[in-house]
Scaffold this active site. Structure first.
Site, PDB file in Angstrom:
ATOM      1  N   GLY A  11      -4.096   0.896  -2.290  1.00  0.00           N
ATOM      2  CA  GLY A  11      -5.035   1.958  -2.622  1.00  0.00           C
ATOM      3  C   GLY A  11      -4.271   3.183  -3.085  1.00  0.00           C
ATOM      4  O   GLY A  11      -3.215   3.074  -3.703  1.00  0.00           O
ATOM      5  N   CYS A  12      -4.782   4.334  -2.761  1.00  0.00           N
ATOM      6  CA  CYS A  12      -4.163   5.592  -3.174  1.00  0.00           C
ATOM      7  C   CYS A  12      -2.757   5.716  -2.594  1.00  0.00           C
ATOM      8  O   CYS A  12      -2.544   5.519  -1.396  1.00  0.00           O
ATOM      9  CB  CYS A  12      -5.015   6.762  -2.697  1.00  0.00           C
ATOM     10  SG  CYS A  12      -4.280   8.361  -3.050  1.00  0.00           S
TER      11      CYS A  12
END
Length: 177
Positions: A11-12
């Protein structure tokens, strides 16, 4: 001291970086991009989702202190490996769950850990397993993002809970600052 590299997309990259900066044995964490078709992509290009890159954290670690297996166990604890191309509200191929291995040994370890994690999650694991590709370091303002911006909205509501979960679950593996 012999070091190794691990490259992980969960993800981020702000979340991944913030957690692994606190893991004992991890010497350096860089946020960046890999796995795409465009040389030297910008954050803006990555956000468009058209370059094929994933947001990743590249870790330099001391395998005498923390094993690659332990790094992967943390990785699978701090993100959801069952959601294709998304983590929470972050949606797009740049947020995919991916392990970029740097050696045949890392590839084998990752296969075993993914297989073991299949028994932990209620849905199938969609984490990609790919050979390491060219890593492009993200812009300077992305490096140490959570440390420098802990009160920023995304950091307070998304990154901080992941860091807290990591600190609670792996309290015996924290760096002593």
């Amino acid at each position: 001291m012999a070091t190794e590299i691990a490259t992980l997309g969960g993800g981020c990259f702000w979340c991944t970086e913030a957690v692994f900066q606190q893991l004992n044995g991890v010497l350096e964490v860089e946020s960046g991009y890999t796995g795409g078709q465009v040389a030297n992509p910008s954050y803006e290009q990555i956000c468009e989702g058209t370059t094929g890159h994933a947001e990743v954290a590249r870790l330099t670690f001391d395998p005498a202190v923390v094993s690659y297996r332990e790094i992967l166990e943390v990785f699978f604890t701090i993100h959801d490996p069952t959601t294709l191309n998304r983590q929470g509200n972050d949606v797009g191929t740049q947020y995919r769950s991916v392990i970029y291995y740097h050696s045949p040994e890392q590839q084998e370890t990752a296969k075993h850990v993914i297989s073991e994690m299949a028994n932990v999650w209620d849905a199938p694991i969609v984490t990609e397993l790919s050979p390491a590709e060219t890593f492009y370091k993200a812009e300077n303002y992305h490096q140490n993002y959570f440390r420098q911006n802990p009160l920023q909205g995304y950091c307070a509501f998304v990154v901080a809970p992941k860091v807290s979960k990591f600190r609670k679950t792996f309290s015996d593996k924290l760096k002593q600052f």
